[in-house]
Design an enzyme around this catalytic site. Structure first.
Site, PDB file in Angstrom:
ATOM      1  N   GLN A   1      -5.024  -1.672   9.211  1.00  0.00           N
ATOM      2  CA  GLN A   1      -4.832  -2.993   8.610  1.00  0.00           C
ATOM      3  C   GLN A   1      -5.472  -4.066   9.485  1.00  0.00           C
ATOM      4  OE1 GLN A   1      -3.396  -3.588   5.525  1.00  0.00           O
ATOM      5  NE2 GLN A   1      -4.062  -5.689   5.867  1.00  0.00           N
TER       6      GLN A   1
ATOM      7  N   LYS B   1       0.844  -1.200   0.000  1.00  0.00           N
ATOM      8  CA  LYS B   1       0.000   0.000   0.000  1.00  0.00           C
ATOM      9  C   LYS B   1       0.883   1.255   0.000  1.00  0.00           C
ATOM     10  CE  LYS B   1      -3.828  -2.464   1.996  1.00  0.00           C
ATOM     11  NZ  LYS B   1      -4.597  -2.901   3.148  1.00  0.00           N
TER      12      LYS B   1
ATOM     13  N   ASP C   1     -11.196   2.549   3.235  1.00  0.00           N
ATOM     14  CA  ASP C   1     -11.450   1.108   3.075  1.00  0.00           C
ATOM     15  C   ASP C   1     -12.935   0.830   2.823  1.00  0.00           C
ATOM     16  OD1 ASP C   1      -9.374  -0.688   2.997  1.00  0.00           O
ATOM     17  OD2 ASP C   1      -9.106  -0.780   5.176  1.00  0.00           O
TER      18      ASP C   1
END
Ligand code: NAP
Length: 281
Positions: free
Chosen positions: A97, A53, A120
């Site tokens: 995460q 990422k 997200d």
């Protein structure tokens, strides 16, 4: 039957390149885009995702701020960091995460992220907006699958779409997105009776079952499009999906491979969401 291999790697690179250009255009107007990435603990798979990422941010010209917190970080410490990043005008996107260590409540952490920075797309407000057709962030993997279909000129409207799996991050948003694109959508799960009978109706079959090579040729209608969301490592340490590519591919008109199908799209759509976050801040 000859079939098309849907090249997720090439399509993801196209999308990242588009993001790079948009980021450069924003920079010319004096607008910088910053993604904050939080990792708690040192799970090796998570570390690989986080590293990828950061690399994608670098490629696109965005700043990534990295918070690597120890495994024993408390719930409150994590929430304090999220609140600080929520309040920071320089931060456009916040990504925690997953999975988090067992002592931290994932749902509460997701809910603590400002929905305007929820790149997200996991916050209940983002999911609700998707459900009622309002703008908001969309979970990256299913959003990437829609891009794969569109950019491969595969029509969704009016098609029988079957999704195997109803997780919050893949199956459910996938079904909502296909519905938004005017597909006729069926969602299957572990309590579905006669799975094969349902999947054989599919013009577009999305497989997110989390079981290596589970879907074989006898689950698939001749000429269907098959999208394999699964990622597993087999005994030889090679990657495979939820679909048994060898027995399924010949029956399809188009199929995604593993690796090189859905996988690379997730990060590309994260970059897309980060660029989109500028409009919301
Ligand atoms: P998950 O949370 O484990 O969900 C699996 C789903 O499959 C559940 O809804 C489950 O039903 C259903 N299921 C299990 N056994 C079944 C059966 N025999 N018949 C019908 N349905 C069955 O998995 P996930 O997080 O959605 O992920 C799915 C796969 O995608 C995994 O392989 C994961 O590694 C991969 N993945 C890839 C990416 C990417 O970037 N490419 C991103 C996310 C996930 P119940 O709800 O009834 O239990």
């Amino acid at each position: 039957m000859s079939y098309q291999i849907i090249d997720g790697k090439a399509i993801s690179e196209q999308i990242k390149e588009e993001c790079r250009k948009k980021v450069a255009a924003y920079k010319e107007k004096g607008i910088e885009i910053t993604l904050a990435v939080i990792q708690v603990g040192a799970d090796p798979a998570s570390s690989v995702y986080v590293r990828n990422k950061k690399r994608a941010c670098e490629f696109c010209g965005m700043t990534s701020l990295s918070y690597e917190l120890p495994e024993e970080t408390t719930h409150e410490e994590l929430l304090t960091l999220i609140r600080k990043l929520n309040a920071d005008d320089k931060v456009n996107g916040i990504l925690v995460q997953l999975p988090l260590p067992k002592h931290i409540d994932e749902d509460l952490v997701i809910q603590a992220i400002d929905p305007k920075k929820d790149v997200d797309g996991f916050h209940p407000q983002s999911v609700g907006a998707l459900c009622i057709g309002q703008p908001g962030f969309v979970s990256c993997t299913p959003a990437g699958i829609i891009e794969l279909l569109k950019r491969s000129n595969i029509e969704i409207a009016g098609k029988e779409c079957v999704v195997i799996g109803r997780s919050n991050i893949v199956g459910k948003p996938m079904a909502l997105l296909l519905l938004r694109e005017n597909g006729t959508v069926t969602v299957c799960h572990s309590r579905t009776k006669d799975l094969k009978e349902v999947t054989k109706r599919a013009d577009i079959l999305i497989v997110a079952i989390g079981k290596p090579k589970f879907i074989t040729g006898d689950y698939v209608k001749e000429g269907a499009v098959v999208i394999d969301v699964g990622i597993h490592r087999n005994e030889d340490n090679k990657l495979c999906g939820d679909v048994d590519f060898e027995s399924v591919a010949e029956k399809t008109s188009a199929i995604t491979p593993v690796p090189g199908g859905v996988g690379p799209m997730t990060i590309a759509m994260l970059m897309h969401n980060c660029v989109g976050s500028v409009e919301l801040i």
